[in-house]
Design a protein around this motif. Structure first.
Motif, PDB file in Angstrom:
ATOM      1  N   ASN B 164       0.828  -1.223   0.000  1.00 20.01           N
ATOM      2  CA  ASN B 164       0.000   0.000   0.000  1.00 20.01           C
ATOM      3  C   ASN B 164       0.856   1.265   0.000  1.00 20.01           C
ATOM      4  O   ASN B 164       0.524   2.247  -0.644  1.00 20.01           O
ATOM      5  CB  ASN B 164      -0.894   0.049   1.238  1.00 20.01           C
ATOM      6  N   ASP B 165       1.951   1.226   0.775  1.00 14.74           N
ATOM      7  CA  ASP B 165       2.854   2.375   0.812  1.00 14.74           C
ATOM      8  C   ASP B 165       4.253   1.865   1.116  1.00 14.74           C
ATOM      9  O   ASP B 165       4.433   0.681   1.424  1.00 14.74           O
ATOM     10  CB  ASP B 165       2.382   3.397   1.852  1.00 14.74           C
ATOM     11  N   LEU B 166       5.236   2.750   1.041  1.00 16.08           N
ATOM     12  CA  LEU B 166       6.629   2.312   1.187  1.00 16.08           C
ATOM     13  C   LEU B 166       6.910   1.651   2.531  1.00 16.08           C
ATOM     14  O   LEU B 166       7.498   0.560   2.563  1.00 16.08           O
ATOM     15  CB  LEU B 166       7.561   3.508   0.939  1.00 16.08           C
ATOM     16  N   PRO B 167       6.496   2.245   3.667  1.00 15.70           N
ATOM     17  CA  PRO B 167       6.805   1.592   4.963  1.00 15.70           C
ATOM     18  C   PRO B 167       6.173   0.197   5.064  1.00 15.70           C
ATOM     19  O   PRO B 167       6.847  -0.754   5.471  1.00 15.70           O
ATOM     20  CB  PRO B 167       6.197   2.551   5.992  1.00 15.70           C
ATOM     21  N   THR B 168       4.892   0.073   4.655  1.00 17.85           N
ATOM     22  CA  THR B 168       4.231  -1.231   4.683  1.00 17.85           C
ATOM     23  C   THR B 168       5.013  -2.229   3.839  1.00 17.85           C
ATOM     24  O   THR B 168       5.234  -3.375   4.247  1.00 17.85           O
ATOM     25  CB  THR B 168       2.807  -1.112   4.102  1.00 17.85           C
ATOM     26  N   PHE B 169       5.433  -1.777   2.662  1.00 15.26           N
ATOM     27  CA  PHE B 169       6.138  -2.652   1.736  1.00 15.26           C
ATOM     28  C   PHE B 169       7.447  -3.165   2.349  1.00 15.26           C
ATOM     29  O   PHE B 169       7.744  -4.351   2.313  1.00 15.26           O
ATOM     30  CB  PHE B 169       6.399  -1.913   0.426  1.00 15.26           C
ATOM     31  N   VAL B 170       8.215  -2.236   2.938  1.00 15.14           N
ATOM     32  CA  VAL B 170       9.510  -2.619   3.488  1.00 15.14           C
ATOM     33  C   VAL B 170       9.327  -3.634   4.616  1.00 15.14           C
ATOM     34  O   VAL B 170       9.995  -4.670   4.664  1.00 15.14           O
ATOM     35  CB  VAL B 170      10.271  -1.367   3.983  1.00 15.14           C
ATOM     36  N   ARG B 171       8.362  -3.352   5.522  1.00 15.54           N
ATOM     37  CA  ARG B 171       8.078  -4.295   6.613  1.00 15.54           C
ATOM     38  C   ARG B 171       7.685  -5.659   6.055  1.00 15.54           C
ATOM     39  O   ARG B 171       8.225  -6.690   6.446  1.00 15.54           O
ATOM     40  CB  ARG B 171       6.925  -3.744   7.464  1.00 15.54           C
ATOM     41  N   SER B 172       6.727  -5.631   5.107  1.00 18.49           N
ATOM     42  CA  SER B 172       6.183  -6.881   4.587  1.00 18.49           C
ATOM     43  C   SER B 172       7.245  -7.669   3.818  1.00 18.49           C
ATOM     44  O   SER B 172       7.313  -8.901   3.920  1.00 18.49           O
ATOM     45  CB  SER B 172       4.981  -6.564   3.693  1.00 18.49           C
ATOM     46  N   LEU B 173       8.083  -6.955   3.090  1.00 19.02           N
ATOM     47  CA  LEU B 173       9.137  -7.624   2.329  1.00 19.02           C
ATOM     48  C   LEU B 173      10.071  -8.363   3.284  1.00 19.02           C
ATOM     49  O   LEU B 173      10.434  -9.523   3.055  1.00 19.02           O
ATOM     50  CB  LEU B 173       9.923  -6.593   1.502  1.00 19.02           C
ATOM     51  N   GLY B 174      10.418  -7.704   4.400  1.00 18.82           N
ATOM     52  CA  GLY B 174      11.267  -8.334   5.399  1.00 18.82           C
ATOM     53  C   GLY B 174      10.654  -9.628   5.918  1.00 18.82           C
ATOM     54  O   GLY B 174      11.339 -10.647   6.065  1.00 18.82           O
ATOM     55  N   GLN B 175       9.341  -9.597   6.173  1.00 17.99           N
ATOM     56  CA  GLN B 175       8.666 -10.785   6.704  1.00 17.99           C
ATOM     57  C   GLN B 175       8.607 -11.916   5.682  1.00 17.99           C
ATOM     58  O   GLN B 175       8.570 -13.085   6.048  1.00 17.99           O
ATOM     59  CB  GLN B 175       7.236 -10.419   7.136  1.00 17.99           C
ATOM     60  N   HIS B 176       8.522 -11.569   4.374  1.00 22.26           N
ATOM     61  CA  HIS B 176       8.301 -12.598   3.368  1.00 22.26           C
ATOM     62  C   HIS B 176       9.554 -13.043   2.636  1.00 22.26           C
ATOM     63  O   HIS B 176       9.479 -13.906   1.768  1.00 22.26           O
ATOM     64  CB  HIS B 176       7.264 -12.102   2.340  1.00 22.26           C
ATOM     65  N   LEU B 177      10.705 -12.458   3.006  1.00 23.45           N
ATOM     66  CA  LEU B 177      11.913 -12.777   2.240  1.00 23.45           C
ATOM     67  C   LEU B 177      12.234 -14.274   2.279  1.00 23.45           C
ATOM     68  O   LEU B 177      12.764 -14.829   1.318  1.00 23.45           O
ATOM     69  CB  LEU B 177      13.109 -11.970   2.771  1.00 23.45           C
ATOM     70  N   GLY B 178      11.877 -14.935   3.388  1.00 26.85           N
ATOM     71  CA  GLY B 178      12.170 -16.363   3.518  1.00 26.85           C
ATOM     72  C   GLY B 178      11.237 -17.251   2.702  1.00 26.85           C
ATOM     73  O   GLY B 178      11.482 -18.445   2.552  1.00 26.85           O
ATOM     74  N   GLN B 179      10.149 -16.673   2.162  1.00 21.70           N
ATOM     75  CA  GLN B 179       9.139 -17.507   1.492  1.00 21.70           C
ATOM     76  C   GLN B 179       9.135 -17.334  -0.018  1.00 21.70           C
ATOM     77  O   GLN B 179       8.130 -17.602  -0.673  1.00 21.70           O
ATOM     78  CB  GLN B 179       7.745 -17.148   2.036  1.00 21.70           C
ATOM     79  N   ILE B 180      10.246 -16.863  -0.589  1.00 22.72           N
ATOM     80  CA  ILE B 180      10.277 -16.660  -2.044  1.00 22.72           C
ATOM     81  C   ILE B 180      10.138 -17.999  -2.756  1.00 22.72           C
ATOM     82  O   ILE B 180      10.740 -19.003  -2.351  1.00 22.72           O
ATOM     83  CB  ILE B 180      11.591 -15.954  -2.453  1.00 22.72           C
ATOM     84  N   VAL B 412       4.845  12.145  -0.096  1.00 24.28           N
ATOM     85  CA  VAL B 412       3.545  11.800   0.492  1.00 24.28           C
ATOM     86  C   VAL B 412       2.887  10.675  -0.301  1.00 24.28           C
ATOM     87  O   VAL B 412       2.274   9.775   0.278  1.00 24.28           O
ATOM     88  CB  VAL B 412       2.631  13.041   0.585  1.00 24.28           C
ATOM     89  N   THR B 413       3.019  10.689  -1.630  1.00 24.76           N
ATOM     90  CA  THR B 413       2.447   9.608  -2.440  1.00 24.76           C
ATOM     91  C   THR B 413       3.059   8.274  -2.045  1.00 24.76           C
ATOM     92  O   THR B 413       2.355   7.273  -1.872  1.00 24.76           O
ATOM     93  CB  THR B 413       2.711   9.866  -3.929  1.00 24.76           C
ATOM     94  N   LEU B 414       4.366   8.279  -1.840  1.00 22.51           N
ATOM     95  CA  LEU B 414       5.065   7.043  -1.530  1.00 22.51           C
ATOM     96  C   LEU B 414       4.823   6.598  -0.089  1.00 22.51           C
ATOM     97  O   LEU B 414       4.676   5.412   0.192  1.00 22.51           O
ATOM     98  CB  LEU B 414       6.573   7.271  -1.750  1.00 22.51           C
ATOM     99  N   LEU B 415       4.770   7.560   0.837  1.00 25.50           N
ATOM    100  CA  LEU B 415       4.705   7.210   2.258  1.00 25.50           C
ATOM    101  C   LEU B 415       3.272   7.103   2.767  1.00 25.50           C
ATOM    102  O   LEU B 415       3.013   6.365   3.702  1.00 25.50           O
ATOM    103  CB  LEU B 415       5.464   8.243   3.088  1.00 25.50           C
ATOM    104  N   VAL B 416       2.328   7.844   2.196  1.00 19.69           N
ATOM    105  CA  VAL B 416       0.945   7.818   2.709  1.00 19.69           C
ATOM    106  C   VAL B 416       0.054   7.118   1.685  1.00 19.69           C
ATOM    107  O   VAL B 416      -0.171   5.926   1.768  1.00 19.69           O
ATOM    108  CB  VAL B 416       0.445   9.239   3.040  1.00 19.69           C
ATOM    109  N   ASP B 417      -0.461   7.854   0.715  1.00 18.10           N
ATOM    110  CA  ASP B 417      -1.154   7.184  -0.386  1.00 18.10           C
ATOM    111  C   ASP B 417      -1.274   8.116  -1.576  1.00 18.10           C
ATOM    112  O   ASP B 417      -0.925   9.294  -1.496  1.00 18.10           O
ATOM    113  CB  ASP B 417      -2.536   6.638   0.041  1.00 18.10           C
TER     114      ASP B 417
END
Lengths: 576, 576
Positions: B164-180, B412-417
């Motif tokens: 949805n936004d950059l912070p969400t993406f970075v967090r989520s990417l970290g969580q899913h890196l092991g499941q590629i 703001v587009t990248l960080l909020v929406d």
């Protein structure tokens, strides 16, 4: 550091030269303005939905803070009609009127208004006031005046008529018409009549009776207070409050104190909901204050420091909120009273604060029997300065777009609410401005035979060259009109297949922003693809400096000419 | 009536002269663009969170409607990256991605975008596009390109990374890196590599191998489709979908049909929540379309009817929504393909629609095994045209204010929406414009000795008269700078106690709006109170006409002079 401190607290400058004669003048002015402030404070507190005593608090500490920080000589913060109704409307959306939450939220709003003004003043953002056009302001203020009238009718009729907006008011009035309280109505209308007579005839009458001018003048100014004292005496004597006449009731005696803890307990959602109203109230407060201050300063040929004024009013609002009061601002009536009574320095504000503190300490028990209807009458009698329908037909005649913005603001404020009305008004005037700016005047120019002058081909007998299209742009180029320029050049070229050179005469172009530069780039590229060269002439120095910081000039297929005539001569010769 | 009908449906004009040679050219162009459209349709449907088949629907009926209503020769509506991600972001706030509600809401959004464009086109409100400055647009588009990249990574990695936004993406990417998912990643990277090579080297390679230019060109354009066919064949042959590779799956066969009923069942709150996004998408669509159309028209020295284009795109979006698809717009890549392939009239759009309808009728079963990772690769490979960081340093050098607006929008587009980013960008550029306009250049002018010219006293050797203050205002007077003029005149007079006449030289004043008139009134009154007369000189015709409609000239203490020189001579002599 030293200069910053005196910038923020000008008292450090004028306080050093303050003398006894100034003090005497300030003392007189303070006494007069206190007589005016006591009824105003109580009435505008009622209008804001706040306890009567907070009206006094709204003047005491804020006056002191303002006097320390202000640069103008005669302004002073205090409750005022417009801000009170805006505060009521804003806080009414987050808390029930009369509840403890409402009182806390009103104080929080004042703190937020204060912070907004301090930030705007600190960052020198006085230009924020530019967003509010005169028609929008006047539509808003007139509608607010009508809303204030509606909100006060319940006190004069003695029955709870709702007044959030016009439709609610009309419905509620119909339901309550049968429940009008006769005594309340009589007291309300009686005091309206007395106030009106006093305003109109008291001063000339006293002068005819041989009373000295100064005393007659003072009596005129104190007339609201006299009517209040009379009504208190009658209510007490005839026991009117037993007969259902609403009175102010117990007012706590004492000085205002800091109320930090309840303010910190406010929910974040409330703060968020109050953000936009706080900003709007801050801007309105600033506009009122500056127009009053500028008027006063112009008469005396003095200068005011706009940002210092804004910061001082910010400090005053912060103080109001932190002592449990509501948002404050300058008042034209009080300012002119101070000026006429000879007030010379901000010290008049300090003395007024002392007099009001004495009132809060010792006189509040005397106000117990003051009828609400009389306070409502003092508000109603002063609304003439807000409600002004004359500007509507004037704007209709002068500029339809301005009339449209005014009518929209007026209607939405009255029919929906104050914040929506003001916001829509701002958006409408911005949209109308962008709409007007989006089609700048662009003239095709030709040579006036025998001269080096170039004029509009539609208005003058001029000579043009078939291979050269000369265009004069009569406006700065920025994002709102950048695309129009592209469109216009495209249109002119579509009609002139033989053109090989386009020369933009930039006499009136004071600025080219990044959007316009981008448009020039794409115009340039399209012209190049169509085999046409783009040239500029008479580019102003600052515009040229900035263009040099981009790569536009390096890539330009044509040249930049000092004068349009040089351009046409060079290109016409080259074409041979 | 007749002319209105051909205005709205230009096909009535060009259809009458359509001939066989035009048809042949249009048919070739249509075939080529269809090859491009099939993968784009499926990919951008996926990007918008919609079923793959709606991507085809988004081109069929909208193409027909657009061809009937448009004035330009080569544009055509269809799915596009920017609109798809905006649609996903907007609808994502009111419905869960993938749900039936989401699909209906996306169609409703397309209908709303269509209505907005039809209304704006019908009311000739093309100026709405002026609100979006170039830096804001570029900041927004670059941030959107990054958001699209993030949103597609989940398909290439085979694990559900939120974006949805950059912070969400970075967090989520970290969580899913092991499941590629290895196979998915291999297919994704493989197709990216193939697409990149095809784009870079296929055409020159084929030419070297002796393939005719036309065929080599066609192969280059069809390369995404070739990669897709290859991936379908491999997936089917090697049974990759059994090994966890996500594929498009069943796509219903058949033509789009009207879906009115589900749209009518949409809650009002959803419609309200989609209002601002719909308006923003409409304006963005319009801007893209017009800049593409203007570029094409300029090359051919043709004119386009901006409002007809807007209405045609409105009709196309309405058709998209009513056939269950999502918002559509013009695409630069498709337009240039049509133009290069020789498409000459909007009939190319009609033929493309027929070809796409045949695809939807007969070819969808073949797409079952198409890997999502390959579609994601076709999106990622084309993002280069959106993501553009070069303009940031250019704007920084050229104009800091423009850079600030661009950086704010981007962040703001990248960080909020997306919606908040674009809205804040618009507000920031308006605020910056008002800020710049609020302090117009005002010069004190004096006489160039021996001439009738008057110039800035700071830049030229000029003569001034102690009793006369001449001020030249280098901008139209309107609400944003009206108060500054008051302030400036006050300041100049505070320094010059001997001045008795103020003359405003209005050479550059193209307009005086109601706010500025009000300021002139209050300037006039203050000057009068200070014993100073106000005069005007060189007032332009239209401004004078309008002033005559107010009472300003009647009340003016001074005079209106034709030239500044006449003013100074008359006042200097009168002062003697």
């Amino acid at each position: 550091m030293r200069s910053t401190l005196t910038d923020w607290f000008p008292i450090l400058r004028w306080g050093q030269v303050y003398d006894r004669s100034q003090f005497a003048a300030d003392l007189t002015a303070s006494a007069v303005v206190t007589l005016l402030l006591i009824p105003q404070s109580l009435a505008y507190a009622m209008l804001a939905g706040m306890p009567a005593v907070t009206g006094l608090y709204a003047s005491i500490v804020p006056m002191v803070i303002y006097a320390l920080m202000c640069s103008s000589t005669v302004l002073g913060p205090g409750p005022a009609a417009l801000r009170s109704i805006m505060s009521l409307a804003a806080v009414g959306t987050v808390a029930t009127a009369g509840s403890a939450d409402f009182i806390v939220a009103s104080a929080v709003l004042a703190v937020m208004v204060g912070l907004a003004l301090l930030i705007m003043g600190g960052l020198r953002m006085g230009f924020m006031a530019s967003f509010l056009s005169q028609p929008v302001l006047s539509g808003f203020i007139t509608a607010s005046g009508l809303l204030i009238t509606m909100s006060q009718l319940k006190h004069v009729l003695g029955t709870p008529v709702a007044s959030n907006d016009l439709p609610t008011f009309v419905r509620s009035l119909g339901q309550h018409l049968g429940q009008i309280h006769g005594l309340t109505l009589a007291v309300g209308l009686g005091s309206l009549l007395l106030l009106w007579l006093a305003r109109r005839s008291l001063k000339p009458l006293l002068r005819q009776l041989g009373v000295p001018a100064v005393a007659a003048d003072l009596a005129g100014k104190a007339s609201p207070l006299l009517v209040i004292l009379l009504s208190i005496a009658l209510t007490n004597w005839l026991n009117w409050s037993q007969q259902g006449l609403a009175v102010v009731g117990d007012i706590p005696q004492g000085l205002p104190s800091l109320v930090i803890e309840p303010l910190l307990g406010i929910p974040l959602a409330t703060v968020q909901a109050l953000m936009v109203p706080a900003l709007l109230i801050a801007v309105m407060t600033f506009i009122e204050q500056i127009s009053i201050a500028q008027g006063m300063a112009a008469k005396r040929r003095e200068r005011i420091d706009v940002n210092a004024e804004m910061r001082a009013m910010g400090g005053a609002n912060l103080a109001a909120g932190l002592t449990g009061a509501f948002a404050v601002g300058a008042s034209f009536s009080r300012t002119s009273v101070v000026a006429e009574s000879g007030g010379r320095t901000p010290a008049a504000g300090l003395i007024t604060a002392v007099l009001l503190a004495l009132t809060a300490l010792f006189l509040t028990p005397w106000l117990h029997d003051l009828p609400m209807a009389v306070l409502a009458a003092t508000i109603l009698i002063s609304l003439g300065s807000l409600i002004d329908f004359r500007s509507f037909p004037l704007n209709w005649r002068y500029a339809r777009a301005d009339f449209a913005a005014q009518a929209l603001t007026f209607a939405v404020t009255l029919l929906v609410d104050l914040v929506t009305g003001l916001m829509l008004g701002v958006i409408a005037s911005l949209a109308l401005h962008i709409w007007r700016s989006s089609r700048p005047h662009i003239a095709v120019v030709g040579n006036v035979p025998g001269t080096e002058h170039y004029r509009n081909v539609l208005r003058h007998e001029v000579v043009t060259h078939p291979h050269i299209l000369g265009l004069r742009v009569d406006e700065s180029l920025f994002f709102a009109n950048a695309r129009y320029l592209e469109d216009r050049i495209g249109a002119e070229l579509a009609n002139r297949p033989e053109v090989r050179h386009v020369v933009l005469q930039c006499t009136a172009v004071n600025e080219i922003d990044a959007s316009a530069l981008e448009s020039l780039r794409s115009i340039h590229q399209r012209l190049q693809e169509a085999g046409v060269q783009l040239h500029l002439s008479e580019v102003k120095g600052p515009v040229m400096d900035r263009l040099r910081r981009s790569d536009f000039l390096d890539r330009l297929s044509g040249q930049v000419f000092l004068t349009h005539h040089q351009a046409v001569q060079a290109l016409a010769n080259a074409g041979r």
